[in-house]
Design an enzyme around this catalytic site. Structure first.
Site, short mmCIF file in Angstrom:
data_model
loop_
_atom_site.label_atom_id
_atom_site.label_comp_id
_atom_site.label_asym_id
_atom_site.label_seq_id
_atom_site.Cartn_x
_atom_site.Cartn_y
_atom_site.Cartn_z
N THR A 49 38.60 33.18 26.70
CA THR A 49 37.00 33.60 26.35
C THR A 49 36.96 34.09 24.77
O THR A 49 37.62 34.68 24.17
CB THR A 49 36.32 34.65 27.30
OG1 THR A 49 35.08 34.83 26.87
CG2 THR A 49 37.07 35.83 27.46
N ASP A 50 35.73 33.80 24.51
CA ASP A 50 35.22 34.16 22.89
C ASP A 50 35.02 35.69 23.11
O ASP A 50 34.84 36.45 22.31
CB ASP A 50 34.15 33.67 22.53
CG ASP A 50 32.75 33.12 23.44
OD1 ASP A 50 33.04 34.01 24.48
OD2 ASP A 50 31.77 32.93 22.99
N GLU A 51 34.77 36.07 24.03
CA GLU A 51 34.43 37.46 24.34
C GLU A 51 35.65 38.47 23.93
O GLU A 51 35.24 39.68 23.80
CB GLU A 51 33.96 37.90 25.93
CG GLU A 51 33.00 37.19 26.35
CD GLU A 51 32.25 37.70 27.73
OE1 GLU A 51 32.73 38.77 28.07
OE2 GLU A 51 31.53 36.96 28.37
N TYR A 105 36.34 43.23 31.72
CA TYR A 105 36.65 41.84 31.84
C TYR A 105 37.30 41.48 30.63
O TYR A 105 38.54 40.75 30.49
CB TYR A 105 35.44 41.10 32.26
CG TYR A 105 35.59 39.67 31.88
CD1 TYR A 105 36.51 39.01 32.55
CD2 TYR A 105 34.78 38.97 30.72
CE1 TYR A 105 36.68 37.38 32.18
CE2 TYR A 105 34.98 37.56 30.41
CZ TYR A 105 35.98 36.81 30.99
OH TYR A 105 36.12 35.66 31.00
N LYS A 153 41.16 40.00 29.30
CA LYS A 153 41.39 38.91 28.98
C LYS A 153 42.13 38.91 27.56
O LYS A 153 42.95 38.10 27.25
CB LYS A 153 39.83 37.86 28.92
CG LYS A 153 39.11 37.57 30.16
CD LYS A 153 40.25 36.65 30.97
CE LYS A 153 40.38 35.11 30.09
NZ LYS A 153 41.07 34.14 31.49
P1 NAD Z 1 35.44 31.56 38.36
O1 NAD Z 1 35.28 33.04 38.85
O2 NAD Z 1 34.25 30.53 38.80
O3 NAD Z 1 36.73 30.99 38.99
C1 NAD Z 1 37.78 31.74 39.04
C2 NAD Z 1 38.84 31.14 40.09
O4 NAD Z 1 40.13 31.79 39.99
C3 NAD Z 1 38.42 31.30 41.71
O5 NAD Z 1 38.48 29.91 42.41
C4 NAD Z 1 39.10 32.38 42.09
O6 NAD Z 1 39.43 32.08 43.66
C5 NAD Z 1 40.44 32.34 41.54
N1 NAD Z 1 41.15 33.25 41.39
C6 NAD Z 1 40.80 34.49 41.20
N2 NAD Z 1 41.80 35.48 41.26
C7 NAD Z 1 42.96 34.76 41.50
C8 NAD Z 1 44.38 35.17 41.79
N3 NAD Z 1 45.02 36.37 41.84
N4 NAD Z 1 45.26 34.10 42.06
C9 NAD Z 1 44.85 32.78 42.16
N5 NAD Z 1 43.48 32.55 42.10
C10 NAD Z 1 42.64 33.47 41.66
O7 NAD Z 1 35.75 31.77 36.70
P2 NAD Z 1 35.32 30.56 35.74
O8 NAD Z 1 33.98 30.66 35.15
O9 NAD Z 1 35.54 29.00 36.29
O10 NAD Z 1 36.23 30.86 34.60
C11 NAD Z 1 37.63 30.20 34.59
C12 NAD Z 1 38.62 30.65 33.21
O11 NAD Z 1 37.65 30.34 32.16
C13 NAD Z 1 38.50 32.26 33.33
O12 NAD Z 1 39.85 32.55 32.87
C14 NAD Z 1 37.77 32.74 32.42
O13 NAD Z 1 37.84 33.92 31.88
C15 NAD Z 1 37.49 31.55 31.36
N6 NAD Z 1 36.17 31.40 30.77
C16 NAD Z 1 35.18 31.32 31.36
C17 NAD Z 1 33.91 30.82 30.75
C18 NAD Z 1 32.63 30.69 31.15
O14 NAD Z 1 31.62 30.64 30.68
N7 NAD Z 1 32.66 30.78 32.65
C19 NAD Z 1 33.98 30.82 29.10
C20 NAD Z 1 35.00 31.08 28.50
C21 NAD Z 1 36.20 31.19 29.32
O1 TDX Z 2 20.85 38.11 35.77
C1 TDX Z 2 20.93 37.91 34.76
N1 TDX Z 2 20.19 38.33 33.56
C2 TDX Z 2 20.65 38.31 32.19
O2 TDX Z 2 20.06 38.45 31.54
C3 TDX Z 2 22.55 37.68 34.25
C4 TDX Z 2 23.37 37.51 35.37
C5 TDX Z 2 22.86 37.59 33.14
N2 TDX Z 2 22.07 38.05 31.86
C6 TDX Z 2 22.52 37.87 30.59
C7 TDX Z 2 23.82 38.84 30.21
C8 TDX Z 2 24.37 37.75 29.16
O3 TDX Z 2 23.67 38.03 28.07
O4 TDX Z 2 22.86 36.51 30.39
C9 TDX Z 2 23.91 36.19 29.72
C10 TDX Z 2 25.13 35.52 30.44
O5 TDX Z 2 25.60 36.43 31.32
P1 TDX Z 2 26.64 35.78 32.21
O6 TDX Z 2 26.35 34.66 32.82
O7 TDX Z 2 26.90 37.16 33.02
O8 TDX Z 2 27.81 35.39 31.17
P2 TDX Z 2 28.67 36.42 30.04
O9 TDX Z 2 28.64 37.90 30.48
O10 TDX Z 2 28.08 35.97 28.61
O11 TDX Z 2 30.05 35.70 30.36
C11 TDX Z 2 30.21 34.53 30.50
O12 TDX Z 2 30.78 33.86 29.33
C12 TDX Z 2 31.92 34.19 28.81
C13 TDX Z 2 31.41 34.08 31.73
O13 TDX Z 2 30.92 35.15 32.91
C14 TDX Z 2 32.76 34.95 31.23
O14 TDX Z 2 33.56 34.66 32.16
C15 TDX Z 2 33.04 33.99 30.17
O15 TDX Z 2 34.17 34.58 29.44
#
Ligand code: NAD
Ligand code: TDX
Length: 331
Positions: A120-122, A147, A151
């Site tokens: 992630t960019d975080e 988190y 990462k």
């Molecule tokens: P998500 O929470 O929707 O899915 C995570 C999945 O991993 C789930 O299916 C869960 O059951 C599985 N999991 C959790 N712990 C596990 C374990 N110990 N063993 C096996 N499986 C396990 O997450 P997502 O949003 O799909 O994110 C996927 C990846 O992308 C993550 O590594 C996250 O850091 C990265 N990422 C997410 C975002 C975003 O915006 N969502 C952005 C950048 C990077």
């Molecule tokens: O109810 C809400 N109201 C609100 O203002 C929620 C749930 C979030 N927010 C804000 C917090 C953040 O500024 O919205 C933005 C996005 O929030 P999230 O969806 O929780 O994402 P963020 O914390 O930015 O992280 C996401 O992007 C990077 C993913 O959850 C991560 O897994 C990924 O690495």
């Protein structure tokens, strides 16, 4: 090619599996997923007869070893992924994101299997609102939350295993994804499903925080390019120049859903809330020729709203428990 996709029942992982089955049909896909609260096997229903599904933990050495031994590559999505949860209880984040990634690294080291690590960019921390800079592959790591620090730790492990043990790995750091099959705890699905339920969207703090939105299919197309054509040992940043502040996202959703653009509430802020993320994806574009297909965030949001409207049976079972958790946080 036979790939193991960890976290393939989660949001991005499930969309990746759909993408691979659709776009690269010769690929053999095995999903390894622990089916935590965030995993949902139903997200793989459309491709269920074209993949193998294994329920298991990425920190379980025996299961991981068996699957990695039989694969050409691992695409590692599995993680605890939600910042708010990491503030309430960091331990599962350390266990899955750090120990789980370590377990995978040791397995790919033993078997010489290619690894792509999804991050992630975080990990870079945050930027000021008026800073012209964006994150690049050389930006110093400076994570803010449990988190993002776990990462960042997992990225560091991957880098060390590449340098010390010659593991064939790449890393990608992507910005905020949106699209179908995203858990209702996350910002966009939470607000869309709130509006469907007649509840006003909830903005943390001032609503001025900025995220750099990318459609999940664009992220996954980039992951495939990096997996198959990326340089071993390199880090690629994935982003689609999609910076939007949270208030604008909510106002756009309200407008798309036929509500007044000021029909939202400001709620108490997330502790340590990162202000702004922004990605410079020059390496990905120049080296691998990747470009996003979803160039209109508004159109992508409209399609996402339609998906949640049409798939209430998918998200409804999670909604009450998710809102009950938020209620305990006052958010
Ligand atoms: P998500 O929470 O929707 O899915 C995570 C999945 O991993 C789930 O299916 C869960 O059951 C599985 N999991 C959790 N712990 C596990 C374990 N110990 N063993 C096996 N499986 C396990 O997450 P997502 O949003 O799909 O994110 C996927 C990846 O992308 C993550 O590594 C996250 O850091 C990265 N990422 C997410 C975002 C975003 O915006 N969502 C952005 C950048 C990077
Ligand atoms: O109810 C809400 N109201 C609100 O203002 C929620 C749930 C979030 N927010 C804000 C917090 C953040 O500024 O919205 C933005 C996005 O929030 P999230 O969806 O929780 O994402 P963020 O914390 O930015 O992280 C996401 O992007 C990077 C993913 O959850 C991560 O897994 C990924 O690495």
């Amino acid at each position: 090619m036979h790939i193991v996709v960890t976290g393939g029942a989660g949001f991005i992982g499930a969309n990746f599996v759909h993408h691979v089955v659709r776009e690269h049909p010769g690929t053999e896909v095995t999903v390894l997923d622990a089916l935590t609260y965030a995993g949902d096997r139903r997200s793989l229903d459309p491709v269920a007869d074209q993949i193998t599904f294994v329920t298991g933990d990425i920190a379980d050495t025996a299961t991981v070893d068996r699957l990695v031994a039989a694969a050409d590559a691992v695409v590692h999505f599995a993680a605890e992924s939600h910042n708010d949860n990491s503030l309430a209880d960091p331990w599962p984040f350390v266990q899955t994101n750090v120990v789980g990634t370590y377990t995978l690294l040791e397995a790919v080291r033993r078997h010489g299997t290619r690894l792509h690590h999804v991050s992630t960019d975080e990990v870079y921390g945050d930027l000021e609102l008026d800073d012209p800079a964006k994150f690049t592959p050389t930006t110093p790591y400076n994570p803010s939350s449990p988190y993002s620090s776990t990462k960042a730790s997992s990225d560091m492990l991957v880098r060390a295993w590449v340098r010390s043990f010659g593991v064939a790995a790449t890393i990608s750091n992507c910005s905020n994804n949106y699209g179908p099959y995203q858990h209702v705890e996350k910002f966009i699905p939470r607000q869309v499903t709130n509006v469907i339920d007649g509840v006003r969207p909830k903005l943390y703090g001032t609503g001025h925080n900025v995220r750099d939105w990318i459609h999940v299919d664009d992220h996954n197309a980039a992951v495939w390019e990096i997996l198959t054509r990326g340089q071993i040992g390199e880090t690629y940043l994935i982003g689609a120049d999609g910076e939007v502040d949270n208030k604008t996202v909510v106002q756009t959703l309200l407008e798309l859903m036929g509500q007044s653009p000021d029909a939202y509430d400001l709620v108490c802020d997330r502790p340590g809330h990162d202000l702004r993320y922004a990605i410079d994806a020059t390496r990905l574009r120049d080296e691998l020729g990747w470009a996003p297909r979803f160039t209109s965030f508004r159109d992508g949001l409209a399609a996402t709203v339609d998906w949640y409207r049409a798939n209430e049976a998918w998200w409804r079972p999670q909604k009450d428990a998710t809102e009950a958790r938020y209620a305990t946080l006052g958010r």
